[in-house]
Design an enzyme around this catalytic site. Structure first.
Site, PDB file in Angstrom:
ATOM      1  N   ASP A   1      53.458 -36.050 -24.554  1.00 59.83           N
ATOM      2  CA  ASP A   1      53.174 -35.292 -23.333  1.00 59.83           C
ATOM      3  C   ASP A   1      53.135 -36.253 -22.157  1.00 59.83           C
ATOM      4  OD1 ASP A   1      52.942 -33.236 -25.095  1.00 59.83           O
ATOM      5  OD2 ASP A   1      50.904 -32.659 -24.541  1.00 59.83           O
TER       6      ASP A   1
ATOM      7  N   ASP B   1      53.682 -19.329 -25.706  1.00 62.82           N
ATOM      8  CA  ASP B   1      52.280 -19.748 -25.760  1.00 62.82           C
ATOM      9  C   ASP B   1      51.434 -18.484 -25.743  1.00 62.82           C
ATOM     10  OD1 ASP B   1      53.366 -22.292 -25.430  1.00 62.82           O
ATOM     11  OD2 ASP B   1      53.133 -22.225 -23.260  1.00 62.82           O
TER      12      ASP B   1
END
Length: 251
Positions: free
Chosen positions: A8, A131
């Site tokens: 990330d 998500d």
């Protein structure tokens, strides 16, 4: 079962967030390309990159770090990336730079026509990122909960021609509470394309549980905080998954 390390990216560094909160970032490396090399050397067969700044800004923000990672390992394994992908031009730029797959999340939900166009223009290279919390899809870096049911959208996007789905349970991401196996299997059973599990992976038991249901259509799992915190030994976990797959295949 592919174990896919996540890198990330925030401000050019490799970080981990808790539940998508940019203010709760732990920096794990200031050299993302070196981190990519580490995971490949430990046996990773794919990498998952997230441009966190891009996800919130709606356009690429960590190009230098992404290009450095691709320069380091892009010739060896497939690399996928999500975060801030809102145009065909961005997709083309990333694929030309050496990415194997781009992950479209918020833009797929808000503008399904864009996802359709992307699947037409770049067949085989488009993954959709869904998500969700309690079965409902979230967008905009998880800041907005929609009324869309995950399974309904997944079926629609499958018809568009997406390669696979990365499914993240955002109630568990970065919390080391265990993968939501039940919800992941339910989604995988509802579609005919591979699902990659994400959010909450905490230990080897999660890997073993996922291997048991791999035949339902679960291609892999994204490994985040657990492999950075040391709760999960990545190389040992991938080895265990391969052993289990061999046993299950022989059964």
């Amino acid at each position: 079962m592919l174990l896919i390390p996540a890198i990330d990216l925030k401000d050019g560094q490799c970080v981990r967030l808790k539940q998508g909160d940019m203010d709760q970032a732990t920096i794990f490396s200031e050299d993302p390309a070196a981190m990519a090399r580490k995971w490949v050397d430990l046996g990773a067969r794919r990498l998952h990159l997230v441009d966190l700044n891009g996800a919130f800004a709606g356009k690429p923000k960590n190009l230098e770090a992404i290009e450095a990672i691709l320069g380091e390992v892009g010739d060896e394994i497939p690399v996928q990336l999500g975060g801030g992908i809102r145009s065909l031009e961005t997709i083309e730029k990333y694929l030309d730079a050496g990415l194997s797959y781009v992950i479209i999340g918020t833009a797929a939900v808000k503008d399904p026509g864009f996802l359709q166009d992307a699947c037409s223009a770049f067949a085989g290279n488009i993954i959709v990122g869904l998500d969700a919390k309690d079965g409902k899809v979230a967008t905009d870096g998880w800041s907005k909960l929609t009324g869309h049911e995950v399974i309904d959208l997944a079926r629609k996007f499958e018809d568009y021609g997406v390669e696979s789905i990365v499914y993240t349970d955002i109630g568990r991401d970065g919390m080391l509470q265990g993968i939501n196996i039940e919800a992941t299997v339910k989604l995988a059973q509802a579609v005919g394309i591979p699902v990659i599990a994400s959010g909450g992976l905490s230990n080897i038991v999660d890997i073993e549980k996922l291997c048991e249901v791999e035949d339902e259509g679960i291609e892999g799992v994204i490994c985040g905080r657990a492999i950075y915190s040391g709760d999960l030994d990545f190389a040992a976990a991938q080895k265990r998954a391969d052993e289990l797959n061999g046993e299950l295949d022989d059964a």
